[in-house]
Design an enzyme around this catalytic site. Structure first.
Site, short mmCIF file in Angstrom:
data_model
loop_
_atom_site.label_atom_id
_atom_site.label_comp_id
_atom_site.label_asym_id
_atom_site.label_seq_id
_atom_site.Cartn_x
_atom_site.Cartn_y
_atom_site.Cartn_z
N ASP A 30 0.79 -0.99 0.55
CA ASP A 30 0.31 -0.04 0.13
C ASP A 30 0.94 1.13 -0.15
O ASP A 30 2.17 1.39 0.15
CB ASP A 30 -0.65 -0.36 1.56
CG ASP A 30 -2.15 -1.24 1.27
OD1 ASP A 30 -2.38 -1.42 -0.48
OD2 ASP A 30 -2.72 -1.47 2.01
N ASN A 31 0.05 2.45 -0.73
CA ASN A 31 0.69 3.28 -0.20
C ASN A 31 1.35 3.93 1.02
O ASN A 31 2.65 4.62 1.35
CB ASN A 31 0.12 4.39 -0.79
CG ASN A 31 -0.55 4.95 -2.63
OD1 ASN A 31 0.36 3.56 -2.56
ND2 ASN A 31 -0.62 5.82 -2.76
#
Length: 311
Positions: free
Chosen positions: A46-47
């Site tokens: 994920d970011n």
């Protein structure tokens, strides 16, 4: 057919992905830095997450599936007493609850023990999984919730690292496909107070641990040039540490590259995948994967399965 731009390089880069960018953005940045023709990553982060993101260059992309299937290790930071709509710090707080009285590290570790083993986990709505071609996170942003099929995962180890007030940190060793955000939420529910992920760092992928940050890679490039960067790449066969190794002569290797089978000793079971190494003097060169089979006459042979393009 247009010619690929960039350098033909083969190898695996263990990248320390920074927070705030997608895995694909990190991949493209690494590809530009190495001026590589071909690259792919092995398992998105994920970011919000940081840490180990193996980047496969060139022929290493043929082995990326084995890294996707490898166990992973993470260090997760959680905030207790709250839930967010995304399960992490990027979402909005939707619920607040008081922490249990007399909660301590011993009680938390005892609850952790309940999460060990093979189990079913329902993926979160805020995920890149698709339903009828539509990413779930896009549906979630529209306020929609759809049924998701549970997935079989395994929590191999779950260890409390620290606990203070609302802050909880743990290390988890898990199978592929495990959503640590969901695990954090489930732990919060078991504690009776809720929880969401505030930080996530991947620290292992299979046997891989050491990694390079972009700042380290840029410093190496400035000091040593492209040859220095290339020294950061791992050999392709490191993606297959638990595979049996079969060494063959140059003549046998040629037959395999032509799609033919060769006879082998009976020390292998049918269906076994093996790393193929070609003897070159005192050296051995990895050139792909083979699979052991048994002929109708009962002879054990190796068939070419996934060979590298060495041209």
């Amino acid at each position: 057919m247009s010619k690929l731009r960039g350098r033909r390089i083969d190898g695996i880069l263990l990248l320390d992905k920074p927070t705030g960018i997608s895995s694909n953005a990190a991949l493209q940045q690494a590809k530009r830095l190495f001026q590589a023709q071909k690259a792919g990553h092995t398992g998105s982060l994920d970011n919000l997450a940081t840490g180990l993101l193996p980047i496969c260059f060139g022929e290493a992309t043929k082995l990326s599936g084995f890294l996707l299937a490898a166990d992973k290790g993470y260090i997760a930071d959680c905030r207790l007493g709250y839930n967010t709509d995304t399960g992490d710090a990027e979402g909005q707080i939707i619920q607040q609850r008081a922490l249990p009285e007399l909660l301590d590290a011993e009680k938390i570790q005892a609850i952790f023990a309940e999460f060990l083993g093979i189990q079913q986990q329902i993926p979160p709505m805020y995920s890149a999984l698709k339903q009828q071609g539509q990413p779930l996170y896009k549906l979630a942003r529209q306020g929609k919730t759809v049924a998701r099929a549970p997935r079989t995962i395994e929590i191999i180890a779950l260890t409390l690292l620290s606990f203070s007030g609302e802050q909880l940190q743990f290390h988890v060793h898990c199978s592929k496909g495990t959503y640590v955000r969901t695990l954090a939420e489930d732990i919060g529910e078991r504690l009776g107070c809720g929880a969401y992920l505030t930080a996530l760092r991947r620290v292992t992928v299979g046997d891989y641990r050491e990694m390079y940050s972009f700042s380290q890679l840029e410093s190496i490039l400035q000091a040593q040039g492209m040859s220095g960067l290339d020294q950061c790449l791992l050999p392709l066969e490191t993606a297959l540490p638990h595979f049996a190794v079969l060494c063959v002569s140059p003549a046998e290797a040629l037959r395999l590259t032509q799609g033919q089978r060769i006879a082998v000793e009976t020390c292998y079971c049918a269906g076994t995948s093996v790393c193929l190494h070609r003897e070159e003097g005192e050296n051995r060169v990895f050139f792909g994967l083979g699979e052991i089979a048994v002929t109708e006459e009962g002879e054990y042979v190796v068939m070419p399965k996934r060979l590298l393009n060495e041209a």
